[in-house]
Scaffold this motif. Structure first.
Motif, mmCIF file in Angstrom:
data_model
loop_
_atom_site.group_PDB
_atom_site.id
_atom_site.type_symbol
_atom_site.label_atom_id
_atom_site.label_comp_id
_atom_site.label_asym_id
_atom_site.label_seq_id
_atom_site.Cartn_x
_atom_site.Cartn_y
_atom_site.Cartn_z
ATOM 1 N N GLU A 147 8.169 38.230 52.871
ATOM 2 C CA GLU A 147 9.203 37.314 52.397
ATOM 3 C C GLU A 147 9.296 37.438 50.881
ATOM 4 O OE1 GLU A 147 7.834 33.464 53.683
ATOM 5 O OE2 GLU A 147 9.113 33.554 55.463
ATOM 6 N N ILE A 148 10.523 37.478 50.364
ATOM 7 C CA ILE A 148 10.745 37.616 48.933
ATOM 8 C C ILE A 148 11.594 36.445 48.455
ATOM 9 C CG2 ILE A 148 11.672 39.072 47.097
ATOM 10 C CD1 ILE A 148 11.429 41.432 49.133
ATOM 11 N N TYR A 149 11.067 35.674 47.515
ATOM 12 C CA TYR A 149 11.787 34.565 46.887
ATOM 13 C C TYR A 149 12.019 34.957 45.436
ATOM 14 C CZ TYR A 149 10.400 31.595 50.828
ATOM 15 O OH TYR A 149 10.217 31.048 52.075
ATOM 16 N N PHE A 150 13.240 34.787 44.937
ATOM 17 C CA PHE A 150 13.490 35.118 43.548
ATOM 18 C C PHE A 150 14.450 34.126 42.899
ATOM 19 C CE2 PHE A 150 16.116 37.834 46.265
ATOM 20 C CZ PHE A 150 17.397 37.728 45.735
ATOM 21 N N MET A 151 14.224 33.938 41.602
ATOM 22 C CA MET A 151 15.029 32.985 40.826
ATOM 23 C C MET A 151 15.118 33.455 39.378
ATOM 24 S SD MET A 151 12.286 29.836 40.339
ATOM 25 C CE MET A 151 13.290 28.932 39.164
ATOM 26 N N GLY A 152 15.949 32.778 38.601
ATOM 27 C CA GLY A 152 15.974 32.982 37.153
ATOM 28 C C GLY A 152 14.943 32.052 36.539
ATOM 29 N N GLU A 153 15.329 31.395 35.454
ATOM 30 C CA GLU A 153 14.417 30.445 34.804
ATOM 31 C C GLU A 153 14.340 29.142 35.578
ATOM 32 O OE1 GLU A 153 15.008 29.992 30.503
ATOM 33 O OE2 GLU A 153 16.220 31.811 30.642
ATOM 34 N N THR A 154 15.481 28.670 36.037
ATOM 35 C CA THR A 154 15.587 27.425 36.794
ATOM 36 C C THR A 154 16.724 27.593 37.790
ATOM 37 O OG1 THR A 154 17.183 26.469 35.253
ATOM 38 C CG2 THR A 154 14.861 26.001 34.819
ATOM 39 N N ILE A 163 0.409 41.603 52.516
ATOM 40 C CA ILE A 163 1.145 40.715 51.619
ATOM 41 C C ILE A 163 2.107 39.918 52.487
ATOM 42 C CG2 ILE A 163 2.768 40.569 49.690
ATOM 43 C CD1 ILE A 163 1.693 43.395 48.840
ATOM 44 N N GLU A 164 2.067 38.597 52.383
ATOM 45 C CA GLU A 164 2.967 37.754 53.172
ATOM 46 C C GLU A 164 4.220 37.361 52.408
ATOM 47 O OE1 GLU A 164 0.506 34.464 54.454
ATOM 48 O OE2 GLU A 164 -0.067 35.554 56.264
ATOM 49 N N THR A 165 4.045 36.982 51.128
ATOM 50 C CA THR A 165 5.152 36.422 50.360
ATOM 51 C C THR A 165 5.074 36.886 48.912
ATOM 52 O OG1 THR A 165 4.968 34.425 51.721
ATOM 53 C CG2 THR A 165 6.322 34.260 49.743
ATOM 54 N N ILE A 166 6.239 37.132 48.328
ATOM 55 C CA ILE A 166 6.345 37.432 46.901
ATOM 56 C C ILE A 166 7.292 36.409 46.286
ATOM 57 C CG2 ILE A 166 7.079 39.088 45.137
ATOM 58 C CD1 ILE A 166 6.615 41.323 47.140
ATOM 59 N N ALA A 167 6.888 35.820 45.167
ATOM 60 C CA ALA A 167 7.752 34.933 44.388
ATOM 61 C C ALA A 167 7.990 35.603 43.043
ATOM 62 C CB ALA A 167 7.092 33.570 44.201
ATOM 63 N N ILE A 168 9.251 35.602 42.594
ATOM 64 C CA ILE A 168 9.633 36.296 41.366
ATOM 65 C C ILE A 168 10.487 35.361 40.512
ATOM 66 C CG2 ILE A 168 10.853 38.306 40.409
ATOM 67 C CD1 ILE A 168 10.552 39.482 43.369
#
Length: 163
Positions: free
Chosen positions: A131-138, A91-96
């Motif tokens: 790599e882990i990228y995370f955000m709310g709705e916007t 796994i290279e990247t996770i977007a949440i």
């Protein structure tokens, strides 16, 4: 006695527009997965999208259950699906992305502790950071270069081998 100082480094982007096209596309898939979450109890929807080393994309969303401990977070749904479908692919990247049916989630929402531990297990097994990228709705997006930035004191194979 000895004092230990632990530091973590995170990158904060003001919006999706600051991300690379690949990461932005992955986050768009996480947002789409989030919309299909099964969250009738918490009304809190989370979507995750993983990019694997073979360029496959695997998605997941939270799946609740009236017996609360029986549900599963989006990150683990995606990670375990990746492990089942592509057992030897890193796994290279996770977007949440997270949202709520009750209020606007404007704060970037990181993985919970159980998900951090699961991500660490995969990092440890594949011998490379995720790599882990995370955000709310916007709004703002936060990036961690590794789950170790979110879970600095890890529990893994080395811990069990020392028992």
């Amino acid at each position: 006695m000895k004092k230990i100082e632990i530091k973590a480094s995170l990158t904060v982007y003001d919006s999706l527009d600051e991300l690379s096209e690949d990461v932005k596309a992955l986050m768009v898939k996480a947002v789409a997965a989030r919309k299909n979450a099964y969250a009738p109890y918490s009304k809190f929807r989370v979507g995750a999208a993983l990019k694997l080393k073979n360029n496959e994309i695997v998605i997941g969303n939270n799946q609740e259950n009236a017996v609360y401990p029986s549900g599963l977070c989006a990150e683990r749904v995606a990670i375990y699906q990746a492990g089942a479908l592509y057992p030897n692919v890193a796994i290279e990247t996770i977007a949440i992305s997270a949202s709520s049916d009750v209020f606007n989630v404007l704060t970037p929402t990181p993985p919970c502790g159980a998900c951090r531990q699961s991500i660490f297990e995969y990092e440890e097994n594949q011998k490379s950071a995720i790599e882990i990228y995370f955000m709310g709705e916007t709004g703002k997006v936060v990036k961690a270069d590794s789950v170790k930035d979110l879970l600095p004191l890890t529990f893994g194979k080395a811990t069990l081998n020392n028992i």
